[in-house]
Design an enzyme around this catalytic site. Sequence first.
Site, short mmCIF file in Angstrom:
data_model
loop_
_atom_site.label_atom_id
_atom_site.label_comp_id
_atom_site.label_asym_id
_atom_site.label_seq_id
_atom_site.Cartn_x
_atom_site.Cartn_y
_atom_site.Cartn_z
N GLU B 40 -3.20 4.83 -14.90
CA GLU B 40 -4.92 4.83 -14.51
C GLU B 40 -5.54 6.04 -14.95
O GLU B 40 -4.98 7.30 -14.35
CB GLU B 40 -4.97 4.34 -13.13
CG GLU B 40 -6.70 4.02 -12.64
CD GLU B 40 -6.59 3.69 -11.19
OE1 GLU B 40 -5.56 4.01 -10.46
OE2 GLU B 40 -7.51 3.07 -10.85
N LYS B 112 -11.88 -3.05 -13.51
CA LYS B 112 -11.20 -3.33 -12.13
C LYS B 112 -12.03 -4.22 -11.17
O LYS B 112 -13.15 -3.70 -11.01
CB LYS B 112 -10.97 -1.87 -11.48
CG LYS B 112 -9.99 -1.60 -10.43
CD LYS B 112 -9.70 -0.15 -10.01
CE LYS B 112 -8.92 -0.13 -8.90
NZ LYS B 112 -8.49 1.50 -8.80
N CYS B 149 -4.61 -0.77 -10.38
CA CYS B 149 -4.10 -0.24 -9.07
C CYS B 149 -4.28 -0.95 -7.92
O CYS B 149 -3.43 -1.86 -7.77
CB CYS B 149 -4.83 1.23 -9.03
SG CYS B 149 -4.07 2.29 -7.91
#
Lengths: 290, 290
Positions: B40, B112, B149
């Site tokens: 990331e 995300k 994540c």
Amino acid sequence: MKIALIQHSVRANKESTIEATAAMVKEAASQGAELVVLQELHQTPYFCQYEDTDLFNLAESYKEDVAYWAQVAKENGVVLVASLFEKRAPGLYHNSAVVFEKDGSIAGKYRKMHIPDDPGFYEKFYFTPGDLGFEPVDTSVGKLGVLVCWDQWYPEAARLMALKGAEMLIYPTAIGWFDKDDEDEKRRQKDAWTTVQRGHAVANGLPLVAVNRVGFEKDESGVLDGIRFWGSSFVCGPQGEMLAEAPSDKEVTLICDIDLARSEEVRRWWPFLRDRRIDAYGGLLKRFID
Amino acid sequence: MKIALIQHSVRANKESTIEATAAMVKEAASQGAELVVLQELHQTPYFCQYEDTDLFNLAESYKEDVAYWAQVAKENGVVLVASLFEKRAPGLYHNSAVVFEKDGSIAGKYRKMHIPDDPGFYEKFYFTPGDLGFEPVDTSVGKLGVLVCWDQWYPEAARLMALKGAEMLIYPTAIGWFDKDDEDEKRRQKDAWTTVQRGHAVANGLPLVAVNRVGFEKDESGVLDGIRFWGSSFVCGPQGEMLAEAPSDKEVTLICDIDLARSEEVRRWWPFLRDRRIDAYGGLLKRFID
């Protein structure tokens, strides 16, 4: 709070099996357990290894079974999770978990929602899928998210219990190996079973209890050899951390302390419920998105 | 198919960091990797340790960054998953994963969806929650369920990717320890992180790839000490079985073979998608059910 997981094998018949189990509950209570969880369909062998209409007879005693375990809960002053073959109407049966209060009253009931069917586990023949939804049972020891066996593979079931305020996830279960599988495959299967459930604990910040049967049970139809139930009942905390684990080949009463207050702490560090994208989850209600 | 996970620490500046990473991609390709996954926000330190409006400048180069990694994908003939700070409009930024085809074209992008915010991880300040939903990216090496994540803690995200036909789950990530936590807590955290993701693999019958950064990065604001990113990038198969795992304290290119055909086999044994109770999942679209 002390909880007890009773992992056992079946005796020669139902009567001696339930007597042995009741004795284990008594022993657990004497050691201070306030919540006792029994394995899936603990009164009898795992009868779903083959399809036989005569086996529905096992559900005829459902009302007496409920009365029996109510009495066991009351005599020992424990909250008790029993797993019973429920006859609801002629031709309509469920795989149900009944939760008894310390005074023997029925605190609530869960009817297995996800029903498996694969060689040796012909549950779709025996059990009508549950129609009570995913509702935690309110008891004197907390709000219990009781689910059953195959449910343990479904993150949706665990999440719904958490969203309804469950303080603990509980899975009576009956899962085992076929002896013909190689050791690597057996290890992968058992690890997957443990891991997916520990994952539910993590994702929801809740402790989790899984109680599995143990011992070899022959396939009386002769089609397969039978199932070697792998025991390995366990308790994990809200970070998925193992708190207690039973052996894979022995009958045991596993006693473990659970601190329900720890969930609040863990959820403050890892506030997963805060950030769920409920605006984007509509597809979860579809079978497949194609 | 050979895949490569590039777990690295940051260099003195962005230029030397991306050069080092590009060299690692080249090395991975020379070893036969067809898919390369980066961690990331791999171009810079994890800048979300504190809130500073100047740090939005890091997103100004988004278009050049895309062009740079497109070129790296093309030169090495690999499908490449990069994780970039996307400037979309003045004041509107995303934490995005961009997937490049072997010819350098953009195969797809994921923004995300779940954004964390806790001390040392102030992502809600920097990143607008994604609005592209959970859409796998179609590539020449398969349909990739790319998430980022914090998404890794959400079974919903993994499930939606699976329902949309993803053949693999992929998580670039940046997670680590605070040195002040005791060893038990550190172990619980890392185990929880591994376990919940392995659980997604199991629940969906899909292989999973997680690539984490490694090394200590100081909190330049001085409020906290900093984060020790725990590496431990891994690949697991569709039963959650570990196929490869990187160390927690070293830069490494982890190369691993994945057999996408195994998912079909595993899903025949464990047909979880068949038995989902979509009629009873409505509550998943609620924040909490009270």
